[in-house]
Design a protein around this motif. Sequence first.
Motif, PDB file in Angstrom:
ATOM      1  N   UNK A   1       1.041  -7.888  -4.973  1.00  0.00           N
ATOM      2  CA  UNK A   1      -0.126  -7.092  -5.337  1.00  0.00           C
ATOM      3  C   UNK A   1       0.131  -5.645  -4.930  1.00  0.00           C
ATOM      4  N   UNK A   2      -0.015  -4.723  -5.867  1.00  0.00           N
ATOM      5  CA  UNK A   2       0.035  -3.300  -5.528  1.00  0.00           C
ATOM      6  C   UNK A   2      -1.393  -2.884  -5.202  1.00  0.00           C
TER       7      UNK A   2
ATOM      8  N   UNK B   1       0.367   2.630  -4.933  1.00  0.00           N
ATOM      9  CA  UNK B   1       1.273   1.479  -5.090  1.00  0.00           C
ATOM     10  C   UNK B   1       1.336   1.042  -6.546  1.00  0.00           C
ATOM     11  N   UNK B   2       0.200   1.134  -7.245  1.00  0.00           N
ATOM     12  CA  UNK B   2       0.173   0.663  -8.634  1.00  0.00           C
ATOM     13  C   UNK B   2       0.922   1.611  -9.564  1.00  0.00           C
ATOM     14  N   UNK B   3       0.616   2.905  -9.449  1.00  0.00           N
ATOM     15  CA  UNK B   3       1.092   3.835 -10.478  1.00  0.00           C
ATOM     16  C   UNK B   3       1.738   5.094  -9.916  1.00  0.00           C
ATOM     17  N   UNK B   4       1.864   5.201  -8.592  1.00  0.00           N
ATOM     18  CA  UNK B   4       2.376   6.432  -7.995  1.00  0.00           C
ATOM     19  C   UNK B   4       1.279   7.264  -7.363  1.00  0.00           C
ATOM     20  N   UNK B   5       0.159   7.411  -8.066  1.00  0.00           N
ATOM     21  CA  UNK B   5      -1.037   8.051  -7.510  1.00  0.00           C
ATOM     22  C   UNK B   5      -0.810   9.417  -6.893  1.00  0.00           C
TER      23      UNK B   5
ATOM     24  N   UNK C   1       0.866  -1.180   0.000  1.00  0.00           N
ATOM     25  CA  UNK C   1       0.000   0.000   0.000  1.00  0.00           C
ATOM     26  C   UNK C   1       0.897   1.223   0.000  1.00  0.00           C
ATOM     27  N   UNK C   2       0.636   2.161  -0.906  1.00  0.00           N
ATOM     28  CA  UNK C   2       1.439   3.377  -0.937  1.00  0.00           C
ATOM     29  C   UNK C   2       2.522   3.306  -2.000  1.00  0.00           C
ATOM     30  N   UNK C   3       2.966   4.475  -2.435  1.00  0.00           N
ATOM     31  CA  UNK C   3       4.018   4.554  -3.447  1.00  0.00           C
ATOM     32  C   UNK C   3       5.390   4.446  -2.792  1.00  0.00           C
ATOM     33  N   UNK C   4       6.410   4.269  -3.614  1.00  0.00           N
ATOM     34  CA  UNK C   4       7.775   4.069  -3.123  1.00  0.00           C
ATOM     35  C   UNK C   4       8.600   5.307  -3.446  1.00  0.00           C
TER      36      UNK C   4
ATOM     37  N   UNK D   1      -4.019  -3.781  -8.205  1.00  0.00           N
ATOM     38  CA  UNK D   1      -5.409  -3.597  -7.761  1.00  0.00           C
ATOM     39  C   UNK D   1      -5.507  -2.123  -7.392  1.00  0.00           C
ATOM     40  N   UNK D   2      -5.742  -1.294  -8.428  1.00  0.00           N
ATOM     41  CA  UNK D   2      -5.671   0.160  -8.222  1.00  0.00           C
ATOM     42  C   UNK D   2      -7.011   0.697  -7.725  1.00  0.00           C
ATOM     43  N   UNK D   3      -7.008   1.967  -7.357  1.00  0.00           N
ATOM     44  CA  UNK D   3      -8.206   2.640  -6.848  1.00  0.00           C
ATOM     45  C   UNK D   3      -7.775   3.620  -5.792  1.00  0.00           C
TER      46      UNK D   3
END
Lengths: 310, 463
Positions: free
Chosen positions: A144-145, A150-154, A105-108, A179-181
């Motif tokens: 799983x992002x 987590x998936x795209x930076x958001x 969960x969350x971006x890096x 699993x974005x949102x």
Amino acid sequence: MSLQNQFETYCRTSGNNPSFREGLVNNFSRNLASHSKPPFIWFEASACSGDSISTLNAVKPNLAQILEELLDVRYWNALMPEQGEAAIQRLLTTVESGNFILAVEGAIPTAGQGRYAIPFKQNNTVFTSAELLLWMAPKAKYIIAVGTCAAFGGPSAARPNPSQSKGVRDIISQPVINVSGCPINPDWLLGTLFHLMLFDTPALDRHQRPTLFYGETIHSNCQRRSYFDKHIFAKDLGDRECMFSLGCMGPITGSDCPYRMWNDHLNWPVKDNTPCIGCTEPGFPDKSSPFFTPLPEKQPKPDERRPSHG
Amino acid sequence: MAKITLSPVTRISGLLSIEAFTGAGNIVREANCSGEQFRGFELMLKGRKVNDAVYFTQRICGICSMAHGVTAANLVRRIYGVTVSKEVSILQQALLGAEFLQNHIRHFYLLVLPDYLDSQFLTASYSKKMTSRFSPDAQQHLAEHYYLAMDYSAKCHEMLAIYGGKIPHQHGLVAEGITLPPNAGNRLQFLSLLAEVRGFIREIMLPDIYLLAETYPDYLEIGTGAARFISFGLFDPRFGGHFPAGIIENHTLHPVLPEEIHESIAHAWYRQVDPSQVLPAPEKASAYTWVKAPRYNGLSFEGGPLARKAIRAYPQPLLKVGTMARLIARAEEADQIAGWIAKWMNDLPEQGKYIQELKTPQQQEAVQINDAPRGPLLHRMTANNEDIASYDIITPTTWNFSPKDETGLRGPVEEALVGTEIVNPEDPVEIGRIVRAFDPCLSCATHLIDLEGKQGVQVEITT
């Protein structure tokens, strides 16, 4: 029909079934009899915790009970009883044993040698989310992002992205299921987890999102589609007509919100007389900005400031 | 001195580490709170549309997103010179109240309670060893309540979703008002959920908190801190049921003057690059946190339910200040707010005006201050017509988890830790219990502020 087809049909058509989660447990858990509980790590990097909170909103049965009966939750910063050194040891043991499901969960963050997100430190040594992810990823069975960050930076990576945050797939080379949102709908995560446990990785779209949940656009299934087709557009927020005029991202957003809705099938943004802001998409929130400007006219304002320091 | 590091501090929102330095008798002599994450929302908001602030700032935090949404909506209304109708104000604070209930139930059961239970009662997966003072029977009941709490806190969010569309990160509360007007059907749905939640708070949560305080009475004295309190006020006094704004210092109540708020970056990972700009500096040697040090008149102040209780009860002093007092105040406030929400919803007129056009900006600078679940929240904006020129946010966790400032004055949680005896340094349970009573939310706590040119802005304390 094979079990896999049954399961996938169940997922695709269950959006308007209030007993979706119950059904998953009752109908398919017997097929898990031969599987022992897989170890599960929920790893939080640079996040708002919204995906955790949304996951806690699952009811009947609640997600935590499902996770505890079907998954061996080994590490979850938001919920685990252990703290400090005991928590770190638990993570170490789980990762070294391998074969776990890793949910991030969350971006890096990558600016400042990753020091913009430090999940923990030990003996004066700081462990950044980037290096922890790079350590865990090769040993995970599935990654799983969870959530758009987590998936795209958001939002964590929104322009000008001071922390130089990136999605999980931009940090590691292993396959990632997105699993974005913003936040996720808990059903998307639960259905994906079950698919992993029963079968293997589900079919993914070009953004590595399970087509089970993201395969169609909001626009395809929107209750206001007849207004759009007849060019009857909302003038103000709160109106009953098509929200395309007020910035709706539905035409290019992959998600099943019109069926599944939110918070146990109560409501969703367009039903609430507001536009969709495309929160499952790469490029959220910048590509959706300004939120209330029609899609063809949206443009994230060019950054006028000098670049952030890293 | 010996150093005890508690990292990660689990069962909170966000990333936090604590260092406690102990002397003779294992008494804490000094403490450092380290907020371990930074995203930079204020930098991100620059250049966006003013009205994007509502949905955007909600992404600061998943558990209190509504608090940011409401504060930003009020701020955008100030910029546009819009006054919303009474019914919008009433419904808006009912929805904010629902967010408080969600937070307070989750905080006690999911985040705090495991500190006082043997963890095998929660799930077979966990292995935390401690000897709870509760009997196995009592622990079984509390564990059942832990699971019930998940259901009832989710119901609080369902209340919000009825008008908000989805939550976290709702849609219906906007600067223009509220996009789904109440009718008999959705009001009944909302009130029926509220009735269930009120029953849980009154019949299960409050008795559990009092039982905890009886079983761990030493925590009435542990974690006192400096007992200086701040609140920006919560809810509109016109509608009955509110917490007034104020500062309590030296047992005396004063009004809040926002121009007295300053922030120190002496021990935070930032540097002042020029008079109008502060940027992240994770390499800074004297720093130990991403959280800045807000000071009011040069002093640190605690915010949250205990602060609101102290200010509302004034001149009656609080009986106790400490860990249990914070937990009790949070539960009691949940009970009060639940009752107020019922009254507000019943006061809503049959018809109303719920959407107001924004038109053109009337101001190019505004501040909105009001409390959020953990204490005082400030959003401040300067605008360039309809674009955001600058945006400042000071969150409650910034106040509570503040580091030391340039004079060495500690933040409230650091102060609360000093003087505590750590019975077993290998397992410093006292630290976690003291810290969690403040309800940390580190995703909120980190932001930037321009230190120059922000004084002298007048603002009324209304919600």
